[in-house]
Design an enzyme around this catalytic site. Structure first.
Site, PDB file in Angstrom:
ATOM      1  N   SER A 130       0.840  -1.198   0.000  1.00  0.00           N
ATOM      2  CA  SER A 130       0.000   0.000   0.000  1.00  0.00           C
ATOM      3  C   SER A 130       0.880   1.256   0.000  1.00  0.00           C
ATOM      4  O   SER A 130       1.635   1.472  -0.938  1.00  0.00           O
ATOM      5  CB  SER A 130      -0.954  -0.060   1.204  1.00  0.00           C
ATOM      6  OG  SER A 130      -1.940   0.929   1.103  1.00  0.00           O
ATOM      7  N   GLU A 140      -5.279  -5.123  -4.962  1.00  0.00           N
ATOM      8  CA  GLU A 140      -5.022  -5.660  -3.616  1.00  0.00           C
ATOM      9  C   GLU A 140      -4.604  -7.131  -3.707  1.00  0.00           C
ATOM     10  O   GLU A 140      -4.936  -7.823  -4.668  1.00  0.00           O
ATOM     11  CB  GLU A 140      -6.274  -5.482  -2.752  1.00  0.00           C
ATOM     12  CG  GLU A 140      -6.545  -4.000  -2.493  1.00  0.00           C
ATOM     13  CD  GLU A 140      -7.798  -3.728  -1.655  1.00  0.00           C
ATOM     14  OE1 GLU A 140      -8.541  -4.689  -1.365  1.00  0.00           O
ATOM     15  OE2 GLU A 140      -8.017  -2.560  -1.302  1.00  0.00           O
ATOM     16  N   HIS A 173      -4.081  -0.471  -4.342  1.00  0.00           N
ATOM     17  CA  HIS A 173      -5.550  -0.584  -4.200  1.00  0.00           C
ATOM     18  C   HIS A 173      -6.191  -0.162  -5.525  1.00  0.00           C
ATOM     19  O   HIS A 173      -7.167   0.584  -5.545  1.00  0.00           O
ATOM     20  CB  HIS A 173      -6.066   0.324  -3.072  1.00  0.00           C
ATOM     21  CG  HIS A 173      -5.486   0.035  -1.722  1.00  0.00           C
ATOM     22  ND1 HIS A 173      -5.843  -1.072  -0.964  1.00  0.00           N
ATOM     23  CD2 HIS A 173      -4.550   0.696  -0.995  1.00  0.00           C
ATOM     24  CE1 HIS A 173      -5.164  -1.062   0.184  1.00  0.00           C
ATOM     25  NE2 HIS A 173      -4.371  -0.003   0.191  1.00  0.00           N
TER      26      HIS A 173
END
Lengths: 277, 277
Positions: free
Chosen positions: B131, B200, B173
């Site tokens: 992330s 993801e 994401h």
């Protein structure tokens, strides 16, 4: 330092509005650097929306004694055309005019021209640019931003530039357009690069040893945020002022130098180093 | 390619929300890469605002068989503290957790930790991040931006990242947060880097040869704007849609590869190259 690095051509960002008549000192110094009389210069007027910008610099550099080719890269297809690229293989120096630096990144970015300029600069090609052309030289380029001395979240837009100078973020028309805030904001995100704020008619001659020498009638504001102890950019909301603690700043004028590796400034006259903090 | 380049450690950006229980395939593959049983991993939880993030990854990697040190760099002064830096000299791999990538750039940027990680990655240290930690790996980092599939002026903020991967702009994401537009916008400014959009539970294992291999349950959207013929980003006003003509896009899943240098994609099973356009 590798041999390749030591043969790199100089990188010469100019703060815009450099003197063009009666002692155009910066342009003459760049021409001299490229070999003086008979030096082969390529002028790239891509940033400009005025039709005669290329021709104007052609006259200026011809008057100084250079052999000049204007290379009008007007769109991305031009940047793959052999007849426009070939002169770059033989040039001693390249000069980017002013205008809009986003025309440079959107038209030249990722093309054969940009690849060739990066490669040839590593092996000796000198590259200068004024105003938009100066901004374009660095890896992280200021595309646009707001005026003012206080850094605020979102006041500056950074984008990938030509990438000749990985260690700097360059701004121009610095004092004239009140751009300290946007340069500080750029460094508040990540203080790894050194901020170089160029006044008009002022240039940084950045050698292969990563030492820059100031030339011109204004100043260069060097912003070194490497020792910054805190930045609130991670939590600031859009438009809010950003706190930055422990930023180091130097104002350098003609002949002064700054070493991008050691981050040490030197005065011109006595070559004395700055006192330790 | 120089010998130094060929010994570079792998760079492993992960799109966030990677599986952590029952077959944590991506984390296990990273641990294996670092030497498997007994591999020395350093976990850097700086991006996270949750207190137990470091401890959570410590348990995960310990369960897989690694020897783990959590290095809580909470402010810039921590990034000069020898007792926190020393373990990085001996680590086989480093893992950046998720959170806010601007915490990583404002706290680690330009410090001894960042310098050391860049240097050790060149000589073999493997670096992964999920992330926010994934975004941080690239030279040009997406700090934040707006959702949506259409690129618009000003919808994405780019800032200098850690700088391990100069050839990419990484987003995460990707499908889950509808981020195609902001990745396109980033490339509309300058298409030199390759855009890497990570879903993801999906990772790019980027080797020293600059070939990335996809691993995980989602896809990686590779955006190659190098051959783009036009971008209107130079004239677009704030919030306006930006025209981009001739962008090349690949959607790659587990085992597929992409070469960042030749910009060629390959399917996993038969290793056949994509057909010429």
């Amino acid at each position: 330092m590798s041999a390749e690095t030591m043969t790199r051509g100089q990188i010469v960002p100019i703060g815009g509005a450099e003197k063009k008549t009666r002692d155009p000192a910066i342009l003459a110094r760049f021409a001299q650097l490229c070999g003086g009389d008979g030096a082969r210069l390529a002028v790239i007027p891509t940033a400009s929306s005025l039709e005669d910008t290329g021709a104007r610099y052609e006259r200026l550099f011809t008057d100084i004694g250079c052999r000049v080719r204007v290379l009008p890269f007007l769109d991305r297809a031009d940047c793959e055309r052999a007849e426009l690229i070939d002169p770059l293989h033989r040039a001693d120096g390249v000069f980017f005019t002013g205008g809009n630096q986003l025309k440079l990144t959107t038209i030249l970015g990722g093309t054969s021209v940009a690849d060739l300029l990066r490669e040839r600069n590593k092996s000796g090609l000198h590259v200068a640019g004024t105003s938009a052309g100066a901004s374009f030289c660095s890896e992280h380029m200021i595309a646009h931003g707001k005026e003012g001395a206080t850094p605020r979240e979102g006041m500056v837009q950074l984008v990938p530039g030509l990438g000749l100078s990985p260690h700097t973020i360059i701004d121009q028309h610095f004092r004239q357009r009140d751009r300290l805030g946007r340069l500080l904001a750029a460094l508040a995100y990540n203080p790894r690069p050194v901020g170089i704020g160029l006044d008009e008619d002022t240039a940084a001659f950045l050698g292969p040893d990563d030492v820059l020498t100031v030339r011109g009638t204004g100043a260069i504001t060097v912003v070194d945020a490497g020792g910054m102890t805190h930045s609130t950019m991670d939590t600031a909301r859009h438009g809010e002022p950003v706190s930055m603690l422990g930023v180091r700043l130097h104002v350098l004028s003609d002949g002064d130098t700054f070493n991008l590796v050691t981050r040490e400034a030197c005065l011109a006259e006595d070559s004395s180093e700055e006192p330790s903090p």
